[in-house]
Design a protein around this motif. Structure first.
Motif, PDB file in Angstrom:
ATOM      1  N   UNK A  62       0.807  -1.222   0.000  1.00  0.00           N
ATOM      2  CA  UNK A  62       0.000   0.000   0.000  1.00  0.00           C
ATOM      3  C   UNK A  62       0.842   1.274   0.000  1.00  0.00           C
ATOM      4  N   UNK A  63       2.161   1.123  -0.133  1.00  0.00           N
ATOM      5  CA  UNK A  63       3.058   2.286  -0.076  1.00  0.00           C
ATOM      6  C   UNK A  63       3.471   2.680  -1.483  1.00  0.00           C
ATOM      7  N   UNK A  64       3.296   3.951  -1.818  1.00  0.00           N
ATOM      8  CA  UNK A  64       3.640   4.454  -3.144  1.00  0.00           C
ATOM      9  C   UNK A  64       5.136   4.714  -3.251  1.00  0.00           C
ATOM     10  N   UNK A  65       5.675   4.492  -4.446  1.00  0.00           N
ATOM     11  CA  UNK A  65       7.104   4.727  -4.663  1.00  0.00           C
ATOM     12  C   UNK A  65       7.458   6.215  -4.742  1.00  0.00           C
ATOM     13  N   UNK A  66       6.436   7.069  -4.805  1.00  0.00           N
ATOM     14  CA  UNK A  66       6.737   8.496  -4.857  1.00  0.00           C
ATOM     15  C   UNK A  66       6.651   9.148  -3.475  1.00  0.00           C
ATOM     16  N   UNK A  67       6.735   8.321  -2.435  1.00  0.00           N
ATOM     17  CA  UNK A  67       6.642   8.814  -1.064  1.00  0.00           C
ATOM     18  C   UNK A  67       7.992   9.377  -0.602  1.00  0.00           C
ATOM     19  N   UNK A  68       8.415  10.445  -1.247  1.00  0.00           N
ATOM     20  CA  UNK A  68       9.700  11.057  -0.922  1.00  0.00           C
ATOM     21  C   UNK A  68       9.534  12.528  -0.557  1.00  0.00           C
ATOM     22  N   UNK A  69       8.370  12.862  -0.027  1.00  0.00           N
ATOM     23  CA  UNK A  69       8.109  14.245   0.351  1.00  0.00           C
ATOM     24  C   UNK A  69       8.783  14.567   1.676  1.00  0.00           C
ATOM     25  N   UNK A  70       9.264  15.810   1.801  1.00  0.00           N
ATOM     26  CA  UNK A  70       9.883  16.245   3.042  1.00  0.00           C
ATOM     27  C   UNK A  70       8.894  17.096   3.834  1.00  0.00           C
ATOM     28  N   UNK A  71       9.109  17.185   5.135  1.00  0.00           N
ATOM     29  CA  UNK A  71       8.272  18.016   5.988  1.00  0.00           C
ATOM     30  C   UNK A  71       8.348  19.476   5.569  1.00  0.00           C
ATOM     31  N   UNK A  72       7.284  20.208   5.818  1.00  0.00           N
ATOM     32  CA  UNK A  72       7.297  21.639   5.525  1.00  0.00           C
ATOM     33  C   UNK A  72       8.105  22.396   6.564  1.00  0.00           C
ATOM     34  N   UNK A  73       8.058  21.951   7.821  1.00  0.00           N
ATOM     35  CA  UNK A  73       8.711  22.686   8.903  1.00  0.00           C
ATOM     36  C   UNK A  73      10.156  22.256   9.142  1.00  0.00           C
ATOM     37  N   UNK A  74      10.613  21.203   8.493  1.00  0.00           N
ATOM     38  CA  UNK A  74      12.032  20.834   8.536  1.00  0.00           C
ATOM     39  C   UNK A  74      12.309  19.979   7.313  1.00  0.00           C
ATOM     40  N   UNK A  75      13.490  19.365   7.248  1.00  0.00           N
ATOM     41  CA  UNK A  75      13.865  18.599   6.058  1.00  0.00           C
ATOM     42  C   UNK A  75      13.782  17.096   6.267  1.00  0.00           C
ATOM     43  N   UNK A  76      13.194  16.664   7.376  1.00  0.00           N
ATOM     44  CA  UNK A  76      13.028  15.233   7.570  1.00  0.00           C
ATOM     45  C   UNK A  76      11.954  14.721   6.620  1.00  0.00           C
ATOM     46  N   UNK A  77      11.932  13.413   6.424  1.00  0.00           N
ATOM     47  CA  UNK A  77      10.939  12.810   5.551  1.00  0.00           C
ATOM     48  C   UNK A  77       9.546  13.028   6.154  1.00  0.00           C
ATOM     49  N   UNK A  78       8.580  13.417   5.314  1.00  0.00           N
ATOM     50  CA  UNK A  78       7.252  13.761   5.821  1.00  0.00           C
ATOM     51  C   UNK A  78       6.636  12.610   6.602  1.00  0.00           C
ATOM     52  N   UNK A  79       6.820  11.385   6.115  1.00  0.00           N
ATOM     53  CA  UNK A  79       6.359  10.193   6.818  1.00  0.00           C
ATOM     54  C   UNK A  79       7.557   9.282   7.062  1.00  0.00           C
ATOM     55  N   UNK A  80       7.643   8.671   8.238  1.00  0.00           N
ATOM     56  CA  UNK A  80       8.751   7.732   8.487  1.00  0.00           C
ATOM     57  C   UNK A  80       8.777   6.638   7.429  1.00  0.00           C
ATOM     58  N   UNK A  81       9.975   6.206   7.060  1.00  0.00           N
ATOM     59  CA  UNK A  81      10.121   5.142   6.072  1.00  0.00           C
ATOM     60  C   UNK A  81       9.756   3.798   6.697  1.00  0.00           C
ATOM     61  N   UNK A  82       8.692   3.192   6.186  1.00  0.00           N
ATOM     62  CA  UNK A  82       8.293   1.846   6.600  1.00  0.00           C
ATOM     63  C   UNK A  82       8.610   0.897   5.461  1.00  0.00           C
ATOM     64  N   UNK A  83       9.398  -0.129   5.727  1.00  0.00           N
ATOM     65  CA  UNK A  83       9.815  -1.054   4.679  1.00  0.00           C
ATOM     66  C   UNK A  83       9.854  -2.477   5.221  1.00  0.00           C
ATOM     67  N   UNK A  84       9.594  -3.435   4.338  1.00  0.00           N
ATOM     68  CA  UNK A  84       9.640  -4.852   4.693  1.00  0.00           C
ATOM     69  C   UNK A  84      11.076  -5.361   4.616  1.00  0.00           C
TER      70      UNK A  84
END
Length: 513
Positions: free
Chosen positions: A478-500
């Protein structure tokens, strides 16, 4: 008559002085027109986060160097590598001090540390001590066993999670938590000799103490160089805690110190009582220094310095590198092939392999370039009037080098928004994670460059290499490959990386429970 004549001479002097100044003195860098006394503070407050407002202003004015006046302070932002080198290397004698801010004063215990301390005898003493006693090559070798134990511990933890998945060896892992766990564990191990403050959790992960401690460190990092109004109008601190900035900072520091300071006090007493007689970790080294005796407060300030500087850059880099590589299987496969060729599949990658892992290091370096941990480097303070890039830089200015502007500069990098590790592979030349030409900002340069380059580079490369060597990684369905957005208030990844994750080597190679 005499009074009138003197007044006339005074006015004439002012006019001539203004004329000669405007004619011969370079102008300030371009920037917004400031209001009297308050400067651009209102605009700053209306456009949060401030770093995006500053970068937007640079784009709008089409300039690589910007001057914003906040109160009586000129804040100079730079996104050009040549100008940055002029500030941080060519003229770093003028630009190497630090400004006095509320957060930095609190975090450093009154500037008893190294990173935040202004230029002076104390800074020289601490920097010399770090280079010779704490972060030297000899000390790095001395601490190899402790680093190796943490390299093995993260493998053990992930493998145990996979094997506990009721027959399915694939396990959904939070890579952000993994990276933060590894970096905080290894720094604690090097400094205090112990992985956890408490017993940790039953599954081998961090316990409540470590989670609360890590959260406090992240808060300190967010606020330590944030734009706080009272830094430009210090008298306001006697009236109000603007934006609750000071309260948040004090609470975070209280939490961090309630875990580490009692350990430091206890260890100091052990040495005084003769209970402890041999050095085992960096805290022991700091306590028993002979040429540079440190007070208990200086040790506490320096410990917090080392911990804060030792985990955020590495953990942010690893999460982004893994996210980009999983998103582009070609890159991930190339990294696997390098590891299989250099190391093989019958042993684990070791620190002596690092010099031959150029593609792994290129992946980490590309993550540093494209996804910096912070928008700017820690601010530099101008200690004398100077001229840089043809512009006048007044004494007392705060100089900020844009990590984002350097790493994503289209004049330096082709297709700068694309993750492309191959751009760092230059013939047979060994890839280094530093860049002293400041085409990107990983560990800085000049007098204020990070003294822990060796440790930071080692931690980054080893964690990335072992995660790739030890496990296959793929996104959940259910995870899209374009999930590389960064937070607006800092440069961390907008969502934590969840991977199998799934073990890819023989089961007997993984550290046992």
């Amino acid at each position: 008559m005499i009074i009138f004549f003197l007044f006339f001479i005074y006015l004439l002097f002012l006019l001539l002085n203004n004329f000669t100044d405007s004619k011969f003195k370079p102008s300030l860098p371009p920037g917004p027109t400031p209001l009297p006394y308050i400067g651009s503070v209102i605009s700053m407050l209306q456009n949060k986060p401030t770093f995006r407002w500053i970068h937007g202003m640079m784009d709008q004015m089409n300039t690589k160097i910007l001057c914003i006046r906040l109160g009586n302070v000129h804040v100079i932002a730079v996104s050009d590598p040549d100008i940055a080198v002029e500030f941080m290397k060519d003229k770093d004698g003028i630009f190497s001090s630090r400004p006095d801010t509320m957060s930095s004063y609190l975090a450093s215990g009154g500037y008893l540390d190294t990173i935040l301390a202004p230029m002076g005898d104390h800074w020289k003493k601490m920097r010399k001590m770090l280079s010779r006693e704490i972060l030297s090559m000899a000390r790095h070798k001395w601490l190899l066993k402790k680093r190796t134990e943490e390299d093995e511990n993260i493998l053990r933890y992930i493998n145990n999670q996979c094997n506990s998945n009721h027959g399915d060896t694939k396990k959904l892992m939070n890579v952000r938590i993994l990276a933060q766990q590894y970096t905080t564990n290894i720094v604690r191990k090097l400094i205090f000799g112990s992985r956890y403050f408490g017993k940790g959790s039953q599954d081998g992960g961090p316990g409540e103490e470590e989670i609360e401690y890590a959260d406090s460190l992240w808060t300190i990092l967010v606020y330590i160089h944030a734009f706080c109004v009272t830094d430009y109008f210090p008298w306001l601190r006697w009236i109000t805690d603007f934006d609750g900035h000071e309260k948040i900072m004090r609470n975070a520091l209280f939490t961090a110190r309630k875990y580490q300071d009692p350990l430091i006090d206890e260890r100091i007493q052990q040495w005084k009582d003769g209970v402890r007689t041999e050095q085992d970790d960096l805290l022991d080294v700091l306590i028993t220094l002979e040429n540079t005796r440190l007070t208990a407060d200086e040790i506490k300030a320096q410990i917090l310095d080392l911990i804060i500087g030792g985990f955020d850059n590495v953990s942010n880099n690893i999460e982004w590198a893994m996210a980009e590589m999983i998103n582009e299987p070609r890159i991930f496969d190339k990294a696997i092939r390098e590891l299989d060729f250099v190391v093989g599949k019958d042993r684990w990658v070791q620190e002596f392999d690092i010099q031959n892992l150029n593609y792994i290091k290129s992946c980490a370096k590309e993550a540093f370039r494209l996804h910096p941990v912070a928008p700017f480097n820690p601010p530099h303070l101008t200690t004398a009037d100077s001229t840089v890039a043809g512009y006048f830089i007044p004494k007392g200015s705060h100089v900020l080098v844009s990590r984002l502007g350097l790493g994503r500069n289209p004049d330096v990098w082709d297709d700068p928004l694309t993750f492309n590790p191959d751009r760092h592979m230059i013939g047979d030349k060994e890839v280094m994670l530093t860049d002293h030409n400041l085409h990107m900002f990983s560990f800085g340069t000049g007098r204020r460059g990070c003294p822990a380059v060796l440790l930071g580079s080692t931690m980054t490369t080893m964690l990335l290499a072992r995660l790739i060597q030890g496990f296959t990684w793929e996104l959940p369905l259910n995870e899209s490959r374009d999930n590389l957005k960064e937070n607006f208030h800092d440069f961390s990844k907008a969502k934590p990386l969840l991977a199998l994750a799934k073990p890819r080597l023989a089961n007997n190679l993984y550290p046992s429970s």
